[in-house]
Design a protein around this motif. Structure first.
Motif, short mmCIF file in Angstrom:
data_model
loop_
_atom_site.label_atom_id
_atom_site.label_comp_id
_atom_site.label_asym_id
_atom_site.label_seq_id
_atom_site.Cartn_x
_atom_site.Cartn_y
_atom_site.Cartn_z
N GLU A 224 3.74 8.46 12.29
CA GLU A 224 4.26 9.39 13.30
C GLU A 224 3.14 9.98 14.15
OE1 GLU A 224 6.53 13.70 13.29
OE2 GLU A 224 6.88 12.32 11.62
N VAL A 225 2.00 10.25 13.53
CA VAL A 225 0.93 11.00 14.22
C VAL A 225 0.07 10.12 15.13
CG1 VAL A 225 -1.21 12.27 13.77
CG2 VAL A 225 0.85 12.83 12.48
N LEU A 226 -0.13 8.85 14.77
CA LEU A 226 -0.98 7.98 15.58
C LEU A 226 -0.21 7.33 16.72
CD1 LEU A 226 -3.28 6.19 13.00
CD2 LEU A 226 -4.07 7.31 15.08
N LYS A 227 -0.82 7.27 17.89
CA LYS A 227 -0.24 6.57 19.03
C LYS A 227 -0.31 5.06 18.80
CE LYS A 227 -1.99 9.92 22.44
NZ LYS A 227 -2.95 10.09 23.55
N PRO A 228 0.57 4.28 19.42
CA PRO A 228 0.40 2.82 19.38
C PRO A 228 -0.99 2.45 19.90
CG PRO A 228 2.55 3.40 20.28
CD PRO A 228 1.79 4.69 20.14
N GLY A 229 -1.67 1.58 19.16
CA GLY A 229 -3.04 1.23 19.53
C GLY A 229 -4.08 2.16 18.94
N GLY A 230 -3.63 3.26 18.33
CA GLY A 230 -4.54 4.21 17.69
C GLY A 230 -5.13 3.63 16.42
N ARG A 231 -6.28 4.14 16.03
CA ARG A 231 -7.00 3.59 14.88
C ARG A 231 -6.95 4.52 13.67
NH1 ARG A 231 -10.86 -0.54 15.77
NH2 ARG A 231 -9.92 -2.01 17.24
N LEU A 232 -6.81 3.90 12.51
CA LEU A 232 -6.89 4.60 11.23
C LEU A 232 -8.11 4.06 10.49
CD1 LEU A 232 -5.72 6.37 8.95
CD2 LEU A 232 -4.31 4.42 8.28
N VAL A 233 -9.02 4.96 10.12
CA VAL A 233 -10.26 4.58 9.44
C VAL A 233 -10.33 5.38 8.15
CG1 VAL A 233 -12.78 4.53 9.60
CG2 VAL A 233 -11.41 4.10 11.65
N VAL A 234 -10.27 4.68 7.01
CA VAL A 234 -10.24 5.36 5.71
C VAL A 234 -11.31 4.80 4.79
CG1 VAL A 234 -8.84 6.03 3.72
CG2 VAL A 234 -7.74 5.70 5.95
N MET A 235 -12.12 5.69 4.24
CA MET A 235 -13.14 5.29 3.27
C MET A 235 -12.78 5.88 1.91
SD MET A 235 -17.09 4.90 3.89
CE MET A 235 -17.23 6.48 4.75
N SER A 236 -12.70 5.00 0.91
CA SER A 236 -12.36 5.45 -0.44
C SER A 236 -13.48 5.07 -1.40
CB SER A 236 -11.03 4.84 -0.88
OG SER A 236 -11.10 3.42 -0.83
N TYR A 237 -13.45 5.71 -2.58
CA TYR A 237 -14.55 5.55 -3.53
C TYR A 237 -14.11 5.10 -4.91
CZ TYR A 237 -17.23 7.75 0.11
OH TYR A 237 -17.84 8.02 1.33
N HIS A 238 -12.81 4.89 -5.10
CA HIS A 238 -12.37 4.29 -6.35
C HIS A 238 -11.09 3.49 -6.09
CE1 HIS A 238 -9.34 7.46 -6.91
NE2 HIS A 238 -10.28 8.34 -6.72
N SER A 239 -10.78 2.60 -7.02
CA SER A 239 -9.72 1.62 -6.81
C SER A 239 -8.35 2.25 -6.63
CB SER A 239 -9.69 0.63 -7.98
OG SER A 239 -9.44 1.31 -9.20
N LEU A 240 -8.12 3.43 -7.22
CA LEU A 240 -6.81 4.07 -7.12
C LEU A 240 -6.51 4.45 -5.67
CD1 LEU A 240 -7.15 6.45 -10.21
CD2 LEU A 240 -6.01 4.23 -10.13
N GLU A 241 -7.49 5.06 -5.01
CA GLU A 241 -7.32 5.41 -3.59
C GLU A 241 -7.22 4.15 -2.73
OE1 GLU A 241 -9.94 9.54 -3.27
OE2 GLU A 241 -10.93 7.61 -2.97
N ASP A 242 -8.14 3.22 -2.96
CA ASP A 242 -8.18 2.02 -2.12
C ASP A 242 -6.88 1.24 -2.20
OD1 ASP A 242 -9.64 0.08 -0.41
OD2 ASP A 242 -9.42 -1.22 -2.16
N ARG A 243 -6.27 1.20 -3.37
CA ARG A 243 -5.01 0.46 -3.54
C ARG A 243 -3.90 1.08 -2.69
NH1 ARG A 243 -4.26 1.01 -8.96
NH2 ARG A 243 -5.98 -0.47 -9.25
N LEU A 244 -3.84 2.41 -2.66
CA LEU A 244 -2.82 3.09 -1.85
C LEU A 244 -3.01 2.78 -0.38
CD1 LEU A 244 -2.69 6.65 -3.51
CD2 LEU A 244 -1.13 4.74 -3.88
N VAL A 245 -4.26 2.83 0.08
CA VAL A 245 -4.56 2.58 1.49
C VAL A 245 -4.25 1.13 1.85
CG1 VAL A 245 -6.37 2.57 3.26
CG2 VAL A 245 -6.32 4.39 1.54
N LYS A 246 -4.67 0.21 0.99
CA LYS A 246 -4.44 -1.22 1.22
C LYS A 246 -2.93 -1.51 1.30
CE LYS A 246 -5.16 -5.73 -0.97
NZ LYS A 246 -5.67 -6.43 -2.18
N ASN A 247 -2.17 -0.99 0.35
CA ASN A 247 -0.71 -1.20 0.35
C ASN A 247 -0.06 -0.64 1.60
OD1 ASN A 247 -0.67 -2.50 -2.13
ND2 ASN A 247 -0.17 -0.66 -3.29
#
Length: 302
Positions: A224-247
């Protein structure tokens, strides 16, 4: 902004990933020492940056930034949509999140995050929050402790350790970092004590700060918050976070369940910019050990 507070990991890659437009509106969900925010502000002309951090210590790093193009919001980023709305912002051009704990929080003994210093078991990122690590360790049921240790810390002997904590606290409450380490030492694999301590502390910290729940809630607001073409950049430090972002990026749902439209296409709001996450260079890891476990994922709003 002092690197001594928190040295940003993969700074250049994060900024490149945002693909910043000079007139755009951007969000830094984890202001910390301000390293990412300062780099974003350098690329803005008429645009604006909104930065979130629930830690009052981080707010001190925002005092000297140019308020014409910058707004600091002392709040948990789970309230992203609400605070942007309060500032009259519907959609933004990019969102950056450097998840986890800051170097400052780890290095300040009184916060109780680190296994290196004795201190009260605290671990609150928001120091006005009620739940502390001491309360988790001394009041949670054996079943809840087992779940936290196994799920959030991936501790192999979670059931044994949970039973030991419950037995210990009957006569000797576990109030400090050293109290907890003394208990853990009996159950840690030989020669791997520090890794074991880190796993347990991570598990308790995630529970105290509801880190995975907060990430889930926030990712669900991104569409809802990002415009079409907008970028999401997420850095995680353990597999639990990364899995949520990847999914979330691949399937539109943090748990990985798939929703399809009438034609059988997966309903998702983002496309990944690169199939695999980016990792830090060997040079950066030598200079900043925290970069060792970092995974950076970049996606674009469809």
């Amino acid at each position: 902004m002092a690197d001594s507070y928190h040295k940003p990991v993969m700074l250049e890659e994060c900024i490149d990933g945002l693909d910043i437009k000079g007139e755009g509106i951007y969000v830094d969900l984890t202001f910390g020492g301000g390293g990412h925010s300062v780099a974003i502000l350098k690329k803005l002309k008429t645009g604006h940056l909104y930065a979130f951090d629930q830690d009052s210590d981080a707010g001190q790093n925002a005092i000297d930034l140019d308020k014409r193009s910058f707004t600091f919001i002392e709040a948990n980023f789970r309230h992203l949509r609400r605070y942007l709305k309060m500032h009259g912002v519907g959609q933004v051009d990019g969102i950056l999140a450097d998840l986890g704990i800051s170097s400052h929080q780890i290095d300040k003994p009184s916060r109780g995050f680190s296994t290196r210093f004795d201190a009260d078991l605290d671990m609150r990122m928001d120091q006005s929050a009620e739940l502390t690590a001491e309360e988790v360790v001394n009041t949670y049921s054996q079943q809840d402790l087992q779940h936290i240790l196994g799920s959030y810390g991936e501790v192999r002997n979670a059931k044994t350790l949970a039973n030991a904590i419950v037995a210990q606290r009957i006569n000797h409450p576990v109030k400090t970092v050293d109290d907890l380490k003394a208990l853990l030492k009996k159950y840690a694999p030989r020669a791997k004590e520090n890794r074991y301590y880190a796993q347990v502390f991570q598990a308790i910290r995630i529970e105290v700060n509801e880190e995975l729940k907060v990430l889930e809630e926030t990712l669900e607001q991104m569409s809802e918050v990002l415009k079409p073409g907008g970028r999401l950049v997420v850095m995680s430090y353990h597999s639990l976070e990364d899995r949520l972002v990847k999914n979330f990026i691949a399937k539109g749902k943090v748990r990985g369940e798939v929703e399809k439209d009438f034609y059988g296409n997966i309903n998702r709001s983002f496309k990944a910019i690169s199939r695999k996450p980016m990792v830090a260079s060997e040079k950066e890891i030598k200079e900043n050990n925290r970069a060792r476990s970092a995974k950076l994922r970049i996606a674009e709003k469809i």
